[in-house]
Write a protein that holds these residues in place. Structure first.
Motif, PDB file in Angstrom:
ATOM      1  N   LEU A 365       0.819  -1.212   0.000  1.00 10.48           N
ATOM      2  CA  LEU A 365       0.000   0.000   0.000  1.00 10.48           C
ATOM      3  C   LEU A 365       0.852   1.262   0.000  1.00 10.48           C
ATOM      4  O   LEU A 365       0.473   2.272  -0.614  1.00 10.48           O
ATOM      5  CB  LEU A 365      -0.932   0.000   1.212  1.00 10.48           C
ATOM      6  CG  LEU A 365      -2.042  -1.061   1.198  1.00 10.48           C
ATOM      7  CD1 LEU A 365      -2.819  -1.048   2.515  1.00 10.48           C
ATOM      8  CD2 LEU A 365      -2.991  -0.811   0.024  1.00 10.48           C
ATOM      9  N   ASP A 367       3.669   1.558  -1.453  1.00  6.97           N
ATOM     10  CA  ASP A 367       4.203   1.725  -2.802  1.00  6.97           C
ATOM     11  C   ASP A 367       3.211   2.437  -3.714  1.00  6.97           C
ATOM     12  O   ASP A 367       3.609   3.081  -4.696  1.00  6.97           O
ATOM     13  CB  ASP A 367       4.565   0.364  -3.405  1.00  6.97           C
ATOM     14  CG  ASP A 367       5.807  -0.245  -2.758  1.00  6.97           C
ATOM     15  OD1 ASP A 367       6.564   0.523  -2.108  1.00  6.97           O
ATOM     16  OD2 ASP A 367       6.000  -1.466  -2.851  1.00  6.97           O
ATOM     17  N   GLU A 368       1.943   2.329  -3.402  1.00 12.61           N
ATOM     18  CA  GLU A 368       0.917   2.932  -4.236  1.00 12.61           C
ATOM     19  C   GLU A 368       0.683   4.402  -3.908  1.00 12.61           C
ATOM     20  O   GLU A 368      -0.001   5.104  -4.653  1.00 12.61           O
ATOM     21  CB  GLU A 368      -0.410   2.173  -4.073  1.00 12.61           C
ATOM     22  CG  GLU A 368      -0.350   0.719  -4.539  1.00 12.61           C
ATOM     23  CD  GLU A 368      -1.652  -0.013  -4.265  1.00 12.61           C
ATOM     24  OE1 GLU A 368      -2.551   0.610  -3.650  1.00 12.61           O
ATOM     25  OE2 GLU A 368      -1.755  -1.193  -4.660  1.00 12.61           O
ATOM     26  N   THR A 370       1.379   8.406  -3.375  1.00 16.08           N
ATOM     27  CA  THR A 370       2.176   9.527  -3.885  1.00 16.08           C
ATOM     28  C   THR A 370       1.761  10.769  -3.114  1.00 16.08           C
ATOM     29  O   THR A 370       0.814  10.755  -2.310  1.00 16.08           O
ATOM     30  CB  THR A 370       1.944   9.761  -5.381  1.00 16.08           C
ATOM     31  OG1 THR A 370       0.586  10.193  -5.580  1.00 16.08           O
ATOM     32  CG2 THR A 370       2.215   8.501  -6.195  1.00 16.08           C
ATOM     33  N   ASN A 373      -1.861  11.755  -2.976  1.00 17.13           N
ATOM     34  CA  ASN A 373      -2.799  11.061  -2.097  1.00 17.13           C
ATOM     35  C   ASN A 373      -2.885  11.682  -0.697  1.00 17.13           C
ATOM     36  O   ASN A 373      -3.661  11.216   0.139  1.00 17.13           O
ATOM     37  CB  ASN A 373      -2.400   9.589  -1.939  1.00 17.13           C
ATOM     38  CG  ASN A 373      -2.396   8.839  -3.256  1.00 17.13           C
ATOM     39  OD1 ASN A 373      -1.335   8.423  -3.718  1.00 17.13           O
ATOM     40  ND2 ASN A 373      -3.566   8.668  -3.860  1.00 17.13           N
ATOM     41  N   SER A 400      -6.359   6.557   0.149  1.00 16.88           N
ATOM     42  CA  SER A 400      -5.710   5.294  -0.188  1.00 16.88           C
ATOM     43  C   SER A 400      -6.766   4.230  -0.375  1.00 16.88           C
ATOM     44  O   SER A 400      -7.903   4.348   0.119  1.00 16.88           O
ATOM     45  CB  SER A 400      -4.741   4.881   0.917  1.00 16.88           C
ATOM     46  OG  SER A 400      -4.267   3.569   0.715  1.00 16.88           O
TER      47      SER A 400
END
Length: 425
Positions: A365, A367-368, A370, A373, A400
């Protein structure tokens, strides 16, 4: 019926006796013959004792008495037999302790003149008696309480220093060497199975320096009983409960919490204890967004003033062990910093250009995520409406795919930004 009364032999006998007695009184009153009568062990009444007390002296002789013989006419002696003479002695001239001889006077009852009697005295050679005078002392001593009873189940007695007395001291008066033997006065409470405070008048003992009662000590006290109060407290066991608030990438199943105590014992009045018991367990919130692995959290255990913490545990310590595999990463937020609820007629310019935000969660999570977000928002509703630069608390919103228990901001309430407030236009 009147005739029957006159014919009664009993009536004639009574009248005869009365006439004979009257005749005897008449004859004896005219008779110059005198008889003697001895009045033995008449008590001596001492006068001017208050003068002795002013000199710190006191009479210690017990029950001083004397014997006198009176020679007088039978009619006078008859009066004295029904109303004996009084013997009175003054002690105003005594100024030192020790044995003393004092003279007494004879006080005759009303109707008897000094000239009616001839008085002779006892073996001391005149109207004198011996008295022992000692140094007197008056001093105050403290009162101590001792609880020898029992409290009912669910109750407990107070501590010894919680006894309250009225008066707070006892004044003891008597022979100096006897008064000085007294160390303190003791009240003993012996009631059993108590559920209420002790409240009432109690007898007391005089206690010597050895701690033993001084039985039969010939002194006087200014009170016969002492008003005594002593607390009997209700007790209860109050559970301590942890309430977990998920966040910061952690859920309830992701941590193991180790509290230092599961309950505390309290004591107090029945009303105060019942009120606390009625509230249930004492709850402590554990916000997982604010904890880190191997943290030890500390929470104060507060009680109302009328309650006593018997356990002596003034704070609850909670160890935190994070069992979930998570990571913490720092994201720099630069473009999504804003303010809301700007006061009408004012303009807020954001001074903070970048903010470091810590986020915790599973590696997948994280890694997703930026910067896009993450949003930082300052609420200016309560800001001081005066032009100038201010630091305003800010909330961090995380967008997220996962829940707050999967990925979340650490210490989300610890962020703030700088703003400049100026008039609009």
């Amino acid at each position: 019926m009147g005739k029957k009364i006159l014919d009664s032999k009993v009536l004639y006998v009574v009248i005869s006796v009365l006439l004979s007695f009257a005749a005897w009184l008449f004859v004896t009153s005219k008779d110059s013959t005198k008889d003697r009568a001895t009045y033995r062990n008449l008590p001596i009444t001492f006068e001017d004792v208050d003068i002795l007390e002013e000199r710190n002296l006191m009479i210690v002789s017990q029950d001083v008495r004397a014997t006198i013989t009176v020679r007088a006419k039978p009619m006078v002696l008859a009066t004295l037999n029904s109303d004996p003479p009084r013997l009175v002695a003054t002690v105003a001239n005594i100024t030192t302790e020790g044995p003393h001889t004092v003279n007494y006077t004879v006080q005759l009852p009303t109707g008897v003149r000094d000239s009616d009697v001839e008085i002779s005295y006892g073996s001391l050679g005149g109207s004198a008696v011996s008295v022992e005078v000692a140094r007197s002392l008056s001093r105050k001593v403290e009162i101590r309480g001792e609880f020898q009873g029992s409290a009912a189940e669910g109750y407990m007695p107070g501590e010894r220093d919680e006894f309250r007395f009225s008066p707070s001291e006892v004044t003891i008066t008597g022979r100096a060497e006897l008064v000085n033997q007294v160390a303190y006065a003791r009240v003993i409470v012996t009631e059993e199975e108590l559920t209420q405070d002790v409240d009432g008048d109690f007898p007391f003992q005089l206690i010597g320096a050895s701690g033993d009662p001084l039985e039969g000590l010939d002194v006087s006290c200014d009170v016969d009983a002492i008003y005594t109060k002593f607390p009997i407290r209700a007790t209860a066991e109050i559970p301590l409960e942890l309430r977990i608030i998920e966040g910061g990438g952690l859920g309830e199943r992701d941590v193991r919490l180790t509290p230092s105590a599961s309950s505390i014992s309290v004591a107090g009045s029945r009303e105060a204890v019942a009120a606390l018991v009625g509230e249930g367990a004492m709850v402590f919130n554990i916000d997982l967004a604010t904890v880190r692995d191997e943290d030890e959290l500390t929470f104060p255990i507060g009680l109302p003033d009328e309650l006593q913490n018997l356990s002596g545990v003034s704070e609850l310590k909670v160890g935190v062990d994070v069992r979930k595999r998570v990571e913490t990463r720092t994201f720099e937020v630069t473009s999504r910093i804003s303010a809301i609820n700007v006061p009408e007629g004012w303009r807020a310019d954001i001074i903070t250009q970048a903010l470091q935000v810590e986020v915790r969660g599973t590696p997948v999570l994280l890694d997703e995520l930026t910067e896009e977000n993450i949003q930082v928002v300052a609420d200016l509703q309560d800001i001081n409406q005066v032009a100038g630069h201010y630091t305003a608390p800010a909330s961090v919103r995380l967008y997220s795919a996962g829940s707050e228990a999967d990925v979340g901001v650490i210490n989300p309430g610890s962020y703030s930004i700088a703003v400049s407030l100026s008039r609009d236009g």
